[in-house]
Enzyme design. Structure first.
Site, PDB file in Angstrom:
ATOM      1  N   ASP A   3       0.842  -1.198   0.000  1.00  0.00           N
ATOM      2  CA  ASP A   3       0.000   0.000   0.000  1.00  0.00           C
ATOM      3  C   ASP A   3       0.874   1.243   0.000  1.00  0.00           C
ATOM      4  O   ASP A   3       1.808   1.356   0.790  1.00  0.00           O
ATOM      5  CB  ASP A   3      -0.912   0.001   1.234  1.00  0.00           C
ATOM      6  N   HIS A  60      -4.006  13.985   1.017  1.00  0.00           N
ATOM      7  CA  HIS A  60      -4.242  13.077   2.146  1.00  0.00           C
ATOM      8  C   HIS A  60      -3.072  13.125   3.138  1.00  0.00           C
ATOM      9  O   HIS A  60      -3.285  13.251   4.348  1.00  0.00           O
ATOM     10  CB  HIS A  60      -4.454  11.647   1.637  1.00  0.00           C
ATOM     11  N   GLU A  91      -9.385   4.129  -2.224  1.00  0.00           N
ATOM     12  CA  GLU A  91      -8.177   3.894  -3.008  1.00  0.00           C
ATOM     13  C   GLU A  91      -8.543   3.163  -4.292  1.00  0.00           C
ATOM     14  O   GLU A  91      -9.654   2.661  -4.442  1.00  0.00           O
ATOM     15  CB  GLU A  91      -7.169   3.021  -2.220  1.00  0.00           C
ATOM     16  N   GLN A 106      -4.438   2.511  15.228  1.00  0.00           N
ATOM     17  CA  GLN A 106      -3.316   3.048  14.443  1.00  0.00           C
ATOM     18  C   GLN A 106      -2.529   4.089  15.235  1.00  0.00           C
ATOM     19  O   GLN A 106      -1.295   4.081  15.259  1.00  0.00           O
ATOM     20  CB  GLN A 106      -3.882   3.666  13.152  1.00  0.00           C
ATOM     21  N   TYR A 143       1.442   2.925  15.679  1.00  0.00           N
ATOM     22  CA  TYR A 143       2.160   3.108  14.410  1.00  0.00           C
ATOM     23  C   TYR A 143       3.604   3.593  14.534  1.00  0.00           C
ATOM     24  O   TYR A 143       4.372   3.496  13.580  1.00  0.00           O
ATOM     25  CB  TYR A 143       1.365   4.005  13.455  1.00  0.00           C
ATOM     26  N   THR A 153      -4.797   6.447   0.045  1.00  0.00           N
ATOM     27  CA  THR A 153      -6.059   7.196   0.088  1.00  0.00           C
ATOM     28  C   THR A 153      -6.042   8.352  -0.910  1.00  0.00           C
ATOM     29  O   THR A 153      -5.088   9.125  -0.941  1.00  0.00           O
ATOM     30  CB  THR A 153      -6.268   7.749   1.510  1.00  0.00           C
TER      31      THR A 153
HETATM   32 CA    CA Z   1      -4.141   2.863   2.825  1.00  0.00          CA
END
Ligand code: CA
Length: 425
Positions: free
Chosen positions: A136, A143, A211, A250, A254, A359
């Site tokens: 990804d 974004h 996406e 997240q 993260y 995104t």
């Molecule tokens: Ca993503």
């Protein structure tokens, strides 16, 4: 490689294509279909019908093309895609010819037509590809800027590497699911009170990410790279892609290695793969890139596509509200750059890999690609047409994504990507 005959805007099909359909003869996307009577096999969509390619092969319609029965009599497209771009293009061109009003070979054989052309109501769609690896990217400047403003520092929203590198991470292929399959709300560690210890809980800030994804042909050997110039020869086609995200999980997890459980519980794809060939007439410019990118990321010609995208939320037993309209052309980094970057270190890609765009947020508040941005971290709840409000996605909500290109009276689209959220298990 020059113009592709199957994209001729003057082509008409003898198969009825309803007004406004995503699937005229200029599209001809590939998927895996089955019915009550037919085992999974490769199909091509035209209007409200699906062409059964296994039966087409058996009846001899792919003569003189380097394909075999097992390419079409299969539960995934991988065998067919492994034949490479020339062969998949030959098949699409042959189908275009056979379905056009200018050709009678199939049209006037009623017995054959009845065997190969199936009304879409009788079809069950299957996962089109056995996905080997899923990567990804994070390639929308809007974004990345919005997220940087909310989570870090509004004055320095983009991290220093972002304008130099198509940033990405390795996702998980096992939880990529097909449109129509529901998901359960994920659970994990969240930290609702920043001053207190984390707790274990169902996710409270469940989000989607608008996406697209691209599916690759077989790549090169480990150690070799794919240049931006070669990239399109390694891309079979595109799908709509919803990269589900648990924002509260997240936020806590993260740092330092990036997304983990916040992202790997589910990612949904649409069922029909629109070939890169079908998308060629809709090529458009990308945003200009400043600073100038390094040589291996430079591109000749247009590499982006004008694909209008939209997102809807349909609460349980209620009507759908469109909450955002964006476009693939806003992407700062294009697919050729993503693939060139992915392989520049010698990493090999394989037939059936899935690459998420990241995104896709547009420049305006009504074109953002996630709830995080649309409701600005919960500070601006969205009003739905049934009167309810959303900061994030609730149990019972169905998130629907659509995408299409339109030019010179020709519309080609991806159909729908629809996923319902069920309560945590
Ligand atoms: Ca993503």
């Amino acid at each position: 490689m020059g113009a592709i005959a199957a994209n001729d805007p003057t082509l008409m099909s003898w198969v009825n294509v309803p007004q406004g359909s995503d699937f005229p003869i200029q599209n001809l996307p590939f998927g895996i279909i089955k019915t009550e009577d037919l085992s999974p096999r490769v199909g091509v969509r035209i209007g409200d019908h699906v062409l059964d390619l296994k039966s087409m092969f058996v009846l001899g319609y792919f003569e003189n093309i380097a394909v075999e029965l097992s390419d079409f009599d299969a539960p995934f497209l991988n065998g067919f895609m492994r034949k490479g771009k020339k062969v998949t293009r030959d098949v699409r061109n042959r189908i275009s010819k056979l379905l056009s009003t200018a050709n009678d070979d199939l049209r006037h054989n009623e017995h054959h037509v009845a065997q190969v052309l199936i009304p879409v109501e009788q079809i069950t769609m299957c996962m089109p590809v056995q996905i080997g690896d899923y990567t990804d990217f994070y390639s929308s400047r809007e974004h990345a800027t919005n997220v940087g403003m909310m989570f870090r520092d509004p004055a320095n929203a983009l991290l220093p590497n972002w304008l130099w590198i198509p940033v990405g991470y390795h996702g998980r292929a096992s939880s990529v699911i097909l449109s129509g399959e529901a998901i359960h709300r994920p659970k994990g560690q969240i930290k609702p009170d920043p001053q207190a210890n984390p707790i274990f809980s169902p996710c409270r800030n469940l989000d989607f990410e608008l996406e697209t994804g691209f599916i690759t042909y077989e790549g090169k050997a480990l150690g070799d790279s794919i240049s931006t110039e070669e990239a399109e020869d390694y891309i079979f086609g595109m799908v709509l892609f919803n990269d589900w995200s648990a924002r509260d999980i997240q936020t806590w997890e993260y740092v330092p290695l990036g997304p983990f459980l916040a992202k790997n519980f589910a990612s949904s794809i649409s069922a029909w793969i629109v070939t890169l060939d079908a998308l060629q007439p809709f090529k458009t410019d990308s945003p200009s890139q400043e600073p100038e990118v390094l040589d291996y990321l430079k591109c000749e010609g247009q590499k982006s596509y004008d694909i209008a995208l939209e997102i809807g939320i349909q609460p349980e037993d209620s009507m759908e509200t469109t909450i955002s309209r964006s476009n693939f052309k806003y992407m700062y980094w294009n697919m050729a750059q993503q693939l060139a970057h992915h392989t520049v270190n010698g990493c090999n890609i394989r037939c059936g890999d899935l690459m998420g765009s990241g995104t896709i947020s547009g420049p305006t508040e009504d074109s953002y690609g996630s709830m995080l941005e649309l409701a600005w971290k919960g500070t601006k709840p969205l009003k739905l047409s049934d009167g309810s409000e959303r900061k994030f996605i609730q149990d019972g909500d169905t998130v629907i994504m659509r995408g299409h290109c339109e030019k010179n009276g020709i519309r080609i689209g991806f159909g729908e990507l629809s996923t319902k959220v069920l309560p945590a298990k």
